[in-house]
Every structure is written in structure tokens, then in C-alpha cells.
Motif scaffolding. Structure first.
Motif, PDB file in Angstrom:
ATOM      1  N   THR A 255       0.608  -0.715  -0.005  1.00  0.00           N
ATOM      2  CA  THR A 255      -0.361   0.327  -0.362  1.00  0.00           C
ATOM      3  C   THR A 255       0.733   1.383  -0.236  1.00  0.00           C
ATOM      4  N   GLY A 256       0.250   2.340  -0.754  1.00  0.00           N
ATOM      5  CA  GLY A 256       1.242   3.599  -0.248  1.00  0.00           C
ATOM      6  C   GLY A 256       1.340   3.648   0.747  1.00  0.00           C
ATOM      7  N   MET A 257       0.830   3.970   2.233  1.00  0.00           N
ATOM      8  CA  MET A 257       1.063   4.082   3.465  1.00  0.00           C
ATOM      9  C   MET A 257       2.405   2.592   4.030  1.00  0.00           C
ATOM     10  N   ALA A 258       2.532   1.501   3.249  1.00  0.00           N
ATOM     11  CA  ALA A 258       4.084   1.227   3.606  1.00  0.00           C
ATOM     12  C   ALA A 258       5.112   1.358   2.427  1.00  0.00           C
ATOM     13  N   ARG A 259       4.657   1.823   2.405  1.00  0.00           N
ATOM     14  CA  ARG A 259       5.317   2.328   1.210  1.00  0.00           C
ATOM     15  C   ARG A 259       5.828   3.366   1.631  1.00  0.00           C
ATOM     16  N   ASN A 260       5.428   4.533   2.143  1.00  0.00           N
ATOM     17  CA  ASN A 260       5.903   6.189   2.558  1.00  0.00           C
ATOM     18  C   ASN A 260       6.851   5.439   3.874  1.00  0.00           C
TER      19      ASN A 260
ATOM     20  N   THR B 177      11.840  -2.702  13.269  1.00  0.00           N
ATOM     21  CA  THR B 177      11.716  -1.354  12.581  1.00  0.00           C
ATOM     22  C   THR B 177      11.035  -1.934  11.110  1.00  0.00           C
ATOM     23  N   ILE B 178      11.228  -2.826  10.491  1.00  0.00           N
ATOM     24  CA  ILE B 178      10.770  -3.012   8.898  1.00  0.00           C
ATOM     25  C   ILE B 178       9.481  -3.824   9.474  1.00  0.00           C
ATOM     26  N   THR B 179      10.270  -5.005  10.556  1.00  0.00           N
ATOM     27  CA  THR B 179       9.115  -6.125  10.943  1.00  0.00           C
ATOM     28  C   THR B 179       7.859  -5.241  11.186  1.00  0.00           C
ATOM     29  N   ARG B 180       7.773  -4.399  12.056  1.00  0.00           N
ATOM     30  CA  ARG B 180       6.327  -3.454  12.701  1.00  0.00           C
ATOM     31  C   ARG B 180       6.058  -3.333  11.191  1.00  0.00           C
ATOM     32  N   ILE B 181       6.986  -2.196  10.463  1.00  0.00           N
ATOM     33  CA  ILE B 181       6.042  -2.146   9.538  1.00  0.00           C
ATOM     34  C   ILE B 181       4.989  -2.735   8.474  1.00  0.00           C
ATOM     35  N   LEU B 182       6.371  -4.266   8.143  1.00  0.00           N
ATOM     36  CA  LEU B 182       5.038  -5.125   7.380  1.00  0.00           C
ATOM     37  C   LEU B 182       3.485  -5.460   8.148  1.00  0.00           C
ATOM     38  N   LYS B 183       4.283  -5.819   9.907  1.00  0.00           N
ATOM     39  CA  LYS B 183       2.800  -6.170  10.038  1.00  0.00           C
ATOM     40  C   LYS B 183       2.035  -5.409  10.183  1.00  0.00           C
ATOM     41  N   GLU B 184       1.893  -4.317  10.517  1.00  0.00           N
ATOM     42  CA  GLU B 184       0.616  -3.458  10.344  1.00  0.00           C
ATOM     43  C   GLU B 184       0.478  -2.989   8.828  1.00  0.00           C
ATOM     44  N   HIS B 185       0.710  -3.226   8.861  1.00  0.00           N
ATOM     45  CA  HIS B 185       0.491  -2.637   6.760  1.00  0.00           C
ATOM     46  C   HIS B 185       0.248  -3.612   5.741  1.00  0.00           C
TER      47      HIS B 185
END
Length: 300
Positions: free
Chosen positions: A32-37, A134-142
Motif C-alpha cells: 500500500t501507499g502507506m507501507a511504501r511511505n 522497524t521493518i517487521t513492525r511496518i510489514l506487520k501493521e500494513h
């Protein structure tokens, strides 16, 4: 009828009031755009922290220092297969390329880059841990993906509940001579990320076969010997045992997907592959845990 409460803290005012549509669950094969940003914002800050500035009569020159200097040099040589003499240590150049990749690149190429960085061993431990967390958190949430220890590797997750079962499966396979099974599961995830769904399913099934053969040498072509050995020492419901045998028999059929000569017109998609890697990870974990409880691992 019981109504589920909506967590307004994770919604905009307009979403909570029903004016805007609610956010949809992350889909496989999607960033998603959110994940990419969020990925770009984090990595850009990390790159900036590695800037080394040299002042010259013509202006300041911004280069990168480690750990990003070596990471990107390795990425240039190993992943991109570019000549070493064409690597340029210039912050703005690398920043621009990574921004383009993260914001506009195909999702699998983004994951290729992230996984490459995750697997670098030379950076300081605090960098590796912070980057991974940090990458894990972003992937997990988005996203519909997570990170597992082996590799580390980016792993497809069809459902949020699957994340925990896969992590538990890898923990079970870590205790004993089951490295081959873990490797098969990692390869399965990598095949999914490359779009080779048939290859992914074959690797998932090979993980189960590997565990079965470690537990019982007679399980080269069938799970029945292993299940018989388990059920002789610990209770396994007969209907459950038959269900497992039927499921495995279907995937291992002579014309089935387990074999490398899979027919080109076999209809296999991402959802099939993700289901199978989750099912086979859980199945392999089940065999190992039952075997351990039955005392069958003492001789392995």
C-alpha cells in the motif's frame, strides 16, 4: 446481535463517522501507499544518519559511510550484478534510486532489497536489530507479510492468525535435526515472492517429507509409517490420521504438484501457495512436537 466496537484510535474522523470507507485488510502481492511511505521515511532517515560531508571550494560533497556504504556496494555487486568500478558513493544518487524503488517499484523488488539488507552480517548488531524491528513492525501493521528468523526472510501471511503459527513452527523445527525442513519452508516463501507458486508448493511439501524421513526412514513415499509410529506411542484420532494421509496423498499424487514435471495448465495461484506454506509449516511442527512427546527424537 452483538456489534463489534471500532477502534477509533486507528481511524480518521471521517472513517469513524462512516463518511470515508474503512481501511481494507492488506492483500497478498500488494504494498500500500502507506507501507511504501513508511518504509521510505525510515530508510531515508537511516541513510541521512550515514552521511559523511566533505567541504571543497566547489561546495559540499555528501557521501555515505558504513554501514550503508558497504550494504549498497554489496547490493550493487551481488544483487544488481553491476561492475564494481561503476559504483559511485554519492548520497543523493543512492537516495534517489532507493526512493524510486520503494515508492514505485514492484512489491517483490522492494522485498528483494529489504531482504538483502536484512541478511547483511557485517553491520553493528544495534543497526541490524533496529532495522529488522522497524521493518517487521511496518510489514506487520500494513502488509500481509512478516519476517522470520531464518535468513532472515520475508514471509507471506494469508491471515493474521497464520503469523503466530508459522513462527511457532520455525521454533519447533529449530530444536532438532530439521534444518532441511526449515530451508524448504524459506525457499517456499522466496518462490512466492518471485511469483513461482508451483515451486513454492513443492518446497512446502518437501519440508513435510524431510521431517517425516528424519522421523522414520520408511516414510520416503508415504507418511503412513511415521503416523503409525507416532500413533503407537501417543493418541492420534483415526479420523484425523486419515485426513492427514488423504491431504498428503493428494499433493503427492504422481501427476500432482509435488513433482517437478507439473503440467503447465495446472491452476495454482498465490492464495494456494500461501495456504500450503502455512499448512505444511503447521503440519511439520505437529509431527515434530508429537514425535518429541512420544520420545521418537532420542535416536535422531
Amino acid at each position: 446481535m452483538v456489534k463489534h466496537r471500532i477502534d477509533r484510535s486507528k481511524l480518521t474522523f471521517s472513517q469513524a463517522e462512516g463518511i470515508d470507507t474503512l481501511p481494507q485488510p492488506a492483500a497478498l502481492g500488494e504494498l500500500t501507499g502507506m507501507a511504501r511511505n513508511l518504509l521510505w521515511e525510515f530508510i531515508h532517515r537511516s541513510l541521512e544518519s550515514s552521511i559523511s560531508t566533505t567541504r571543497t571550494r566547489f561546495g559540499d560533497i555528501h557521501r555515505l559511510r558504513d554501514p550503508w556504504l558497504t550494504i549498497l556496494y554489496n547490493y550493487h555487486i551481488i544483487y544488481l550484478s553491476e561492475p564494481r568500478d561503476e559504483f559511485v558513493n554519492e548520497f543523493s544518487l543512492h537516495s534517489s534510486k532507493i526512493k524510486k524503488l520503494l515508492l514505485n517499484g514492484e512489491y517483490n523488488r522492494v522485498f528483494d532489497f529489504l531482504q538483502f539488507v536484512l541478511r547483511q552480517r557485517f553491520p553493528p548488531e544495534h543497526f541490524r536489530e533496529y532495522f529488522r524491528d522497524t521493518i517487521t513492525r511496518i510489514l506487520k501493521e500494513h502488509t500481509a507479510y512478516t519476517i522470520i528468523d531464518d535468513g532472515p526472510s520475508i514471509f507471506s501471511i494469508a491471515l493474521p492468525e497464520q503469523r503466530e503459527s508459522i513462527e511457532e513452527a520455525f521454533q519447533s523445527l529449530a530444536l532438532g535435526p530439521f534444518e532441511a525442513a526449515r530451508n524448504h519452508l524459506c525457499k517456499s516463501a522466496e518462490h512466492i515472492n518471485r511469483g513461482d507458486f508451483a515451486g513454492s508448493i513443492r518446497e512446502s511439501i518437501h519440508a513435510v517429507e524431510s521431517v517425516a524421513r528424519r522421523l522414520n526412514a520408511d516414510a520416503a513415499t508415504s507418511l503412513t509409517p511415521t503416523l503409525d509410529a507416532l500413533s503407537s506411542k501417543i493418541t492420534i484420532h483415526s479420523a484425523f490420521k486419515r485426513g492427514i494421509e488423504n491431504f498428503y496423498g493428494y499433493t503427492s499424487d504422481e501427476s500432482g504438484i509435488r513433482h517437478a514435471g507439473i503440467e503447465k495448465d495446472t491452476d495454482v495461484d498465490m492464495e494456494d501457495a500461501v495456504f500450503m506454506v502455512g499448512a505444511c509449516a503447521s503440519f511439520a511442527s505437529f509431527l515434530v512436537n508429537k514425535a518429541r512427546k512420544a520420545g521418537l527424537l532420542n535416536s535422531t
